[in-house]
Design a protein around this motif. Structure first.
Motif, PDB file in Angstrom:
ATOM      1  N   ILE A  51       0.823  -1.201   0.000  1.00  0.00           N
ATOM      2  CA  ILE A  51       0.000   0.000   0.000  1.00  0.00           C
ATOM      3  C   ILE A  51       0.860   1.255   0.000  1.00  0.00           C
ATOM      4  N   ASP A  52       0.399   2.262  -0.734  1.00  0.00           N
ATOM      5  CA  ASP A  52       1.054   3.567  -0.756  1.00  0.00           C
ATOM      6  C   ASP A  52       1.015   4.159   0.647  1.00  0.00           C
ATOM      7  N   VAL A  53       2.158   4.607   1.132  1.00  0.00           N
ATOM      8  CA  VAL A  53       2.250   5.114   2.495  1.00  0.00           C
ATOM      9  C   VAL A  53       1.391   6.354   2.701  1.00  0.00           C
ATOM     10  N   ALA A  54       1.006   7.033   1.615  1.00  0.00           N
ATOM     11  CA  ALA A  54       0.175   8.231   1.735  1.00  0.00           C
ATOM     12  C   ALA A  54      -1.268   7.901   2.107  1.00  0.00           C
ATOM     13  N   LEU A  55      -1.678   6.654   1.936  1.00  0.00           N
ATOM     14  CA  LEU A  55      -3.043   6.248   2.280  1.00  0.00           C
ATOM     15  C   LEU A  55      -3.135   5.924   3.765  1.00  0.00           C
ATOM     16  N   PRO A  56      -4.343   5.948   4.342  1.00  0.00           N
ATOM     17  CA  PRO A  56      -4.510   5.679   5.786  1.00  0.00           C
ATOM     18  C   PRO A  56      -4.326   4.188   6.111  1.00  0.00           C
ATOM     19  N   ILE A  57      -3.090   3.807   6.371  1.00  0.00           N
ATOM     20  CA  ILE A  57      -2.759   2.393   6.597  1.00  0.00           C
ATOM     21  C   ILE A  57      -3.445   1.853   7.840  1.00  0.00           C
ATOM     22  N   ALA A  58      -3.500   2.665   8.893  1.00  0.00           N
ATOM     23  CA  ALA A  58      -4.151   2.213  10.132  1.00  0.00           C
ATOM     24  C   ALA A  58      -5.613   1.846   9.882  1.00  0.00           C
ATOM     25  N   ALA A  59      -6.286   2.609   9.023  1.00  0.00           N
ATOM     26  CA  ALA A  59      -7.686   2.317   8.708  1.00  0.00           C
ATOM     27  C   ALA A  59      -7.811   0.991   7.968  1.00  0.00           C
ATOM     28  N   LEU A  60      -6.886   0.720   7.052  1.00  0.00           N
ATOM     29  CA  LEU A  60      -6.907  -0.563   6.334  1.00  0.00           C
ATOM     30  C   LEU A  60      -6.705  -1.724   7.294  1.00  0.00           C
ATOM     31  N   ILE A  61      -5.715  -1.618   8.158  1.00  0.00           N
ATOM     32  CA  ILE A  61      -5.411  -2.722   9.078  1.00  0.00           C
ATOM     33  C   ILE A  61      -6.545  -2.930  10.071  1.00  0.00           C
ATOM     34  N   SER A  62      -7.160  -1.850  10.530  1.00  0.00           N
ATOM     35  CA  SER A  62      -8.316  -1.979  11.437  1.00  0.00           C
ATOM     36  C   SER A  62      -9.475  -2.683  10.742  1.00  0.00           C
ATOM     37  N   ALA A  63      -9.692  -2.342   9.475  1.00  0.00           N
ATOM     38  CA  ALA A  63     -10.776  -2.983   8.720  1.00  0.00           C
ATOM     39  C   ALA A  63     -10.492  -4.463   8.507  1.00  0.00           C
ATOM     40  N   LEU A  64      -9.240  -4.806   8.216  1.00  0.00           N
ATOM     41  CA  LEU A  64      -8.872  -6.213   8.037  1.00  0.00           C
ATOM     42  C   LEU A  64      -9.114  -6.994   9.323  1.00  0.00           C
ATOM     43  N   GLU A  65      -8.711  -6.415  10.451  1.00  0.00           N
ATOM     44  CA  GLU A  65      -8.900  -7.095  11.738  1.00  0.00           C
ATOM     45  C   GLU A  65     -10.376  -7.249  12.058  1.00  0.00           C
ATOM     46  N   ALA A  66     -11.168  -6.191  11.820  1.00  0.00           N
ATOM     47  CA  ALA A  66     -12.599  -6.241  12.132  1.00  0.00           C
ATOM     48  C   ALA A  66     -13.324  -7.289  11.304  1.00  0.00           C
ATOM     49  N   GLU A  67     -12.901  -7.459  10.049  1.00  0.00           N
ATOM     50  CA  GLU A  67     -13.562  -8.407   9.157  1.00  0.00           C
ATOM     51  C   GLU A  67     -12.874  -9.775   9.128  1.00  0.00           C
ATOM     52  N   ARG A  68     -11.895  -9.959  10.016  1.00  0.00           N
ATOM     53  CA  ARG A  68     -11.203 -11.251  10.155  1.00  0.00           C
ATOM     54  C   ARG A  68     -10.532 -11.684   8.858  1.00  0.00           C
ATOM     55  N   ILE A  69      -9.912 -10.741   8.191  1.00  0.00           N
ATOM     56  CA  ILE A  69      -9.160 -11.018   6.974  1.00  0.00           C
ATOM     57  C   ILE A  69      -7.686 -11.033   7.345  1.00  0.00           C
ATOM     58  N   HIS A  70      -7.040 -12.163   7.167  1.00  0.00           N
ATOM     59  CA  HIS A  70      -5.645 -12.323   7.579  1.00  0.00           C
ATOM     60  C   HIS A  70      -4.737 -12.212   6.373  1.00  0.00           C
ATOM     61  N   VAL A  71      -4.069 -11.076   6.240  1.00  0.00           N
ATOM     62  CA  VAL A  71      -3.116 -10.878   5.141  1.00  0.00           C
ATOM     63  C   VAL A  71      -2.098  -9.824   5.577  1.00  0.00           C
ATOM     64  N   PRO A  72      -0.808 -10.093   5.420  1.00  0.00           N
ATOM     65  CA  PRO A  72       0.207  -9.111   5.823  1.00  0.00           C
ATOM     66  C   PRO A  72       0.209  -7.887   4.913  1.00  0.00           C
ATOM     67  N   VAL A  73       0.615  -6.754   5.499  1.00  0.00           N
ATOM     68  CA  VAL A  73       0.620  -5.479   4.788  1.00  0.00           C
ATOM     69  C   VAL A  73       2.023  -4.888   4.817  1.00  0.00           C
ATOM     70  N   VAL A  74       2.504  -4.429   3.671  1.00  0.00           N
ATOM     71  CA  VAL A  74       3.753  -3.667   3.618  1.00  0.00           C
ATOM     72  C   VAL A  74       3.441  -2.317   2.995  1.00  0.00           C
ATOM     73  N   ALA A  75       4.137  -1.283   3.481  1.00  0.00           N
ATOM     74  CA  ALA A  75       3.949   0.061   2.968  1.00  0.00           C
ATOM     75  C   ALA A  75       5.086   0.412   2.019  1.00  0.00           C
ATOM     76  N   CYS A  76       4.832   1.317   1.109  1.00  0.00           N
ATOM     77  CA  CYS A  76       5.895   1.777   0.216  1.00  0.00           C
ATOM     78  C   CYS A  76       5.750   3.280  -0.007  1.00  0.00           C
ATOM     79  N   GLY A  77       6.878   3.962  -0.123  1.00  0.00           N
ATOM     80  CA  GLY A  77       6.879   5.409  -0.306  1.00  0.00           C
ATOM     81  C   GLY A  77       8.275   5.886  -0.625  1.00  0.00           C
ATOM     82  N   THR A  78       8.437   7.185  -0.797  1.00  0.00           N
ATOM     83  CA  THR A  78       9.743   7.728  -1.146  1.00  0.00           C
ATOM     84  C   THR A  78      10.734   7.464  -0.036  1.00  0.00           C
TER      85      THR A  78
END
Length: 458
Positions: A51-78
């Protein structure tokens, strides 16, 4: 390897996508977090999110946890955006990839997530027999149980079976039953309906439906909770699954391959694995011999890894000296192919002559691997005899619970908080380890989190 890239596909992110595709990843793009979640719920699935680091990563991870979706996340940016990188890691991202992208860094992260080597090299008769049996049964619809020690290549053989089957053109979906917490695994496998639990804001397709038409690999199935095993048994027998909160069965068409590094017969006797499920899974058993019993494979794999890591590191490829080959064959390789690969990567970097000599074959701490199996056994026995009395005296006066607690926490510290690795070293299930750690946490003890030492945790 299925990669979901979240963010605008322009500039360096586009380059990262091309690199991932070149490394063999199947890439899906989502321009926003909402689109990414719809993709995951809809059954396309992902083994890794970038995921682009400019996007709200915390919101994505919270949504994954709430919906019980298990997948690792890496951020990328300059590369210069250090503050954003720190914020991404604190939000829950596993890694940060600086842009512009480095091809080998992306390859290393993809390999780490897959946690396996795809190099399928067979020279030894013992392994050739297993591969011949795998080829013979691949075209069938029979469930297959692949057994063997950690690092022997169980998932590689499972992918080989899929590739030789009539389902080769369909999906190969892998689920690591040891790495996914119990409360997430049921939803990961079977999916859920909207409103099935708090956070289930939409229907989510599970791995069974993702794999329809193809093959579902249940990796380290011995770690699955007994209650969930009953639901799995029905899915295999009836070829239907029930989503959590669902009102009607959903038909599925999959071939099951399961792996285990434990003796499932002993697990049945211990009451931690269902006997009827074992019968269903173990129609054909492919037992991979440990690397120490495949001397011809040791040399062939070592030569392959030497070439591979010479190219990766921009070094002129070199052969392996005969003395070094004897050294490699004499080793016990408790970590099997995975350990051999790391050893040869190290050897490529340490070698100085026209060949990779015995002086470059070293253990991770820099020690030589120059002793034969027999001499190492004698040395270990001698050391054990010298220290046994001292160890016993040190334990006198302590309770068994205290000794067990320190052993578990010290092992977890040694593994930098990696619970799966710690459980394997301790010889216990990941479920047992989690229960012990929960007890310690409830008692006020600091327990290391993944990537932490006890000092850092304290």
């Amino acid at each position: 390897m299925r990669l979901l890239i979240v963010g605008r596909l322009d500039g360096q992110l586009t380059a990262a996508t091309r690199i991932a595709i070149d490394k063999g990843a199947a890439v899906v793009h989502a321009d926003s977090i909402d689109t990414a979640l719809k993709t995951l719920r809809g059954g396309r699935g992902a083994d890794l999110i970038m995921i682009d680091v400019a996007l709200p990563i915390a919101a994505l991870i919270s949504a994954l946890e709430a919906e019980r979706i298990h997948v690792p996340v890496v951020a990328c940016g300059t590369a210069t955006d250090a503050r954003a990188a720190v914020a991404a890691i604190r939000a829950g991202a596993k890694e940060y990839i600086p842009l512009p992208p480095d091809a080998e860094l992306i390859a290393a992260i993809l390999a780490a997530v897959a946690d396996e080597t795809r190099d399928f090299i067979v020279r030894d008769d013992a392994m050739a027999f297993v591969v011949k049996l795998a080829d013979q049964v691949a075209a069938s619809e029979a469930s297959i149980l692949v057994t063997g020690e950690s690092g022997t290549g169980k998932e590689v053989l499972a992918r080989h079976v899929h590739g030789k089957s009539g389902r080769a053109g369909k999906a190969f979906v892998s689920v690591n039953c040891a790495a996914i917490p119990e409360h997430l695994l049921e939803s990961e496998l079977f999916g859920h309906e909207k409103g099935a639990f708090t956070g289930a804001v939409a229907r989510r397709i599970g791995k069974f439906e993702e794999a329809t038409g193809g093959t579902l690999l249940l990796d380290e199935i011995s770690e699955m909770d007994v209650r969930l095993q009953a639901k799995l048994l029905r899915a295999i027998q009836e070829r239907v699954i029930d989503r959590i909160g669902g009102g009607k069965p959903v038909p599925v068409d999959i071939r099951i391959i399961a792996t285990s590094n434990r003796n499932l017969g002993e697990a049945v006797r211990a009451g931690t694995f269902r006997e009827d499920l074992l019968y269903r899974l173990n129609v054909v058993n492919l037992k991979i011999p440990p690397l120490r019993e495949r001397p011809a494979d040791v040399v062939a794999l070592a030569e392959h890894f030497a070439r591979k890591y010479a190219v990766i590191n921009g070094i002129e490829p070199r052969g392996i000296a005969e003395e070094a080959k004897r050294e490699l064959i004499a080793s016990r390789w408790p970590g099997n192919v995975r350990e051999l690969e790391n050893t040869m990567h190290r050897a490529v970097l340490l070698a100085t002559g026209p060949e990779i000599g015995v002086e470059a074959i070293r253990s991770p701490d820099g020690g030589r691997l120059d002793a034969t199996v027999e001499s190492r056994t004698r040395d270990a026995a001698s050391a054990a005899a010298m220290t046994a009395e001292a160890v016993t005296r040190a334990l006198v006066g302590r309770t068994v619970a205290d000794v067990e607690r320190d052993l578990i926490l010290d092992t977890l510290d040694h593994c930098l908080g990696n619970r799966t690795h710690a459980a394997r070293i301790l010889g216990i299930s990941i479920r047992t380890l989690r229960n012990k750690l929960n007890e310690y946490t409830a008692g006020g003890l600091e327990v290391p989190q993944p990537g932490e030492s006890r000092i850092a945790a304290a």
